[in-house]
Design an enzyme around this catalytic site. Structure first.
Site, PDB file in Angstrom:
ATOM      1  N   ASP A  16       8.223  11.236  -1.267  1.00  7.21           N
ATOM      2  CA  ASP A  16       7.973  10.194  -0.272  1.00  7.21           C
ATOM      3  C   ASP A  16       7.090   9.091  -0.855  1.00  7.21           C
ATOM      4  O   ASP A  16       7.348   7.892  -0.676  1.00  7.21           O
ATOM      5  CB  ASP A  16       7.308  10.859   0.939  1.00  7.21           C
ATOM      6  CG  ASP A  16       7.178   9.951   2.142  1.00  7.21           C
ATOM      7  OD1 ASP A  16       7.147   8.733   1.972  1.00  7.21           O
ATOM      8  OD2 ASP A  16       7.082  10.475   3.260  1.00  7.21           O
ATOM      9  N   HIS A 209       4.887  15.738  10.308  1.00  7.95           N
ATOM     10  CA  HIS A 209       4.806  14.719   9.244  1.00  7.95           C
ATOM     11  C   HIS A 209       4.206  13.471   9.892  1.00  7.95           C
ATOM     12  O   HIS A 209       4.888  12.713  10.577  1.00  7.95           O
ATOM     13  CB  HIS A 209       6.207  14.449   8.694  1.00  7.95           C
ATOM     14  CG  HIS A 209       6.244  13.396   7.632  1.00  7.95           C
ATOM     15  ND1 HIS A 209       6.386  13.679   6.300  1.00  7.95           N
ATOM     16  CD2 HIS A 209       6.142  12.042   7.708  1.00  7.95           C
ATOM     17  CE1 HIS A 209       6.392  12.554   5.591  1.00  7.95           C
ATOM     18  NE2 HIS A 209       6.244  11.543   6.432  1.00  7.95           N
ATOM     19  N   CYS A 242       7.604   4.195   4.606  1.00 11.62           N
ATOM     20  CA  CYS A 242       9.067   4.147   4.687  1.00 11.62           C
ATOM     21  C   CYS A 242       9.513   2.711   4.545  1.00 11.62           C
ATOM     22  O   CYS A 242       9.193   1.870   5.372  1.00 11.62           O
ATOM     23  CB  CYS A 242       9.582   4.723   6.004  1.00 11.62           C
ATOM     24  SG  CYS A 242      11.381   4.553   6.135  1.00 11.62           S
TER      25      CYS A 242
END
Lengths: 307, 307
Positions: A16, A209, A242
């Site tokens: 990530d 998360h 993200c």
């Protein structure tokens, strides 16, 4: 570190984190970083993503990274796979666990994987069939992204989230977690949604998360812990976010999360000093990239000895 | 902002924040800042400290600041007083509430006010007598500093904290809060200690004053809320700390705390956009001083409308 861990901290930085920064960390640094994380006591690491290298050059070496990580006894080596093709490659590489991104928000699903939620559930069925036929020992999890809100569509209906979680389980997924991809979650919502999730899918309720976008990362993890969540994703130095959710930033910082649990007397199995030392290979491999974390900055409290 | 507030956010920036920075904010900026805080819906502000100007030149204009703040109907104007002399001046200036610093750690007490804890309780008795005789309508509170640990002495015994709180009440104090002066608190400890406090002194259990030194500020506020605390100290932009507790830094950021409660559906009476606007006079009056806050940086989430 004599106490049996009560929570599992799942380090997502090598996947990530690294896929969210522009620079590509050299493979040797990735391996050193993973070694340092294991030395600190991490027992699960998401080491990479099986996506085409032309889309994410940061992940071009994922097979080598998996190979290396597999040498660590007791480590669960996890990889993200966006689809059946990625799953094939991941299973061939020998990972212990695959994780698939399914968006609770239709708008985010289309932006992130260019498929509808329903199409992603179909994909899960195919991946599950593949796993059953070729690697039945491998675990398969889903993190439901934008479960607490979406920067593209705004509010995400809680019933939708629960329905989608049930659909994932019916498609064969072992564990379904909830992701605050966009940093919109609040503790009341986190408790409510994880309790509903557990009521619906029982032991298949998976990881929390959380993001620290608006400073609530740890408060939301505490709320999830209160709702019986025992697996928490976090990223060393808070690396990541993200790229397809505008304004989203800041994974929960592993160092601060471990500090919170250990200070509470909830063993993580992780040595905090060694964890802080694991920032060195991360920073060496990504020079100039900002890393975060209040605990590393302030240092451990006087007399720190949680065990 | 139609909903009745369920929590009281007590802004400590103009006292705790300003006395921790080297620069002195001009009086005109202090007044503009306080006005902006009131406009955002703050109902209690610690506007200054009644200490000799040669010790804290940042507070030399405290009488003018109190005078100005008193013009705001409905605002509780609070000031810190370290002793009887300070209390005399504060009561003469017309404050609604005085707060006294009493340290749970003997080492911190000696460093901070150059007196033992017992001597401070004696001082409380004197201040209470003064108040009774001259200004019986004024409230008197104590924040027990280093209640969760001390950078000088390390661990602080929880029985000590509770005994000291009882002694404060016996000395005439209306409310006793607990302060994590050194950023060593964890959520389990916060719940435990505030529950004990309430069990011992009932409705006289006061505010939670948390620091974000190791990133746990909001998680600790959530834990205090779970333990029925309804008053929370916070500082706009996270300004402040304690100059006599090495390594202590970072009051809880008012903006992030208000975001957390409002997002949870717990009304604060505060308009978050106007609160963020109140950073302007703070920054204008302290050019170059860093201000913190994840919510102001990330912005409010899409569709934000907690009411």
């Amino acid at each position: 570190m004599s106490k049996t861990p009560e929570v599992l901290i799942s380090e997502v930085g090598p996947r990530d984190g690294l896929q969210s920064v522009k620079a590509t960390m050299p493979t040797a640094d990735k391996l050193r970083w993973i070694d340092a994380l294991v030395a600190a006591g991490l027992r699960e690491i998401e080491v990479g993503s099986f996506v085409p290298a032309k889309l994410l050059p940061q992940m071009a070496d994922v097979v080598d990274v998996v190979c290396h990580a597999l040498r660590h006894d007791g480590l669960t080596v996890m990889a993200l796979v966006p689809n059946r093709r990625g799953a094939e490659a991941a299973l061939a590489a020998g990972v212990h666990k695959i994780t698939l991104p399914v968006s609770a928000s239709e708008a985010h699903s289309l932006a992130n994987v260019r498929r509808t939620r329903e199409q992603m559930v179909d994909e899960l069925r195919e991946v599950n069939a593949l796993r059953r036929d070729t690697a039945p020992g491998v675990a398969m999890e889903v993190g439901l992204s934008t479960a607490f809100g979406c920067t593209l569509q705004g509010t995400v209906d809680e019933d939708d989230v629960i329905r989608l979680a049930v659909a994932c389980v019916e498609a064969g997924v072992d564990e379904v977690g909830l992701s605050d991809t966009t940093g919109m979650a609040n503790p009341a919502q986190v408790r409510r949604l994880f309790r509903r999730l557990r009521a619906e899918i029982g032991e298949r309720a998976g990881a929390a998360h959380m993001h620290n976008t608006r400073g609530l990362g740890l408060a939301n993890c505490l709320a999830a812990f209160d709702a019986d969540v025992r697996t928490f994703d976090a990223s060393l130095g808070g690396l990541g976010g993200c790229p397809y959710a505008p304004g989203a930033s800041g994974n929960v910082v592993t160092e601060d999360l471990v500090f919170m649990f250990e200070a509470m007397g909830v063993p993580t199995g992780i040595d905090l000093s060694q964890l802080i030392a694991a920032r060195q290979p991360l920073q060496a491999g990504l020079p100039g990239e900002p890393v975060y974390g209040m605990t590393p900055e302030a240092g451990l409290p006087k007399g720190w000895n949680p065990a």
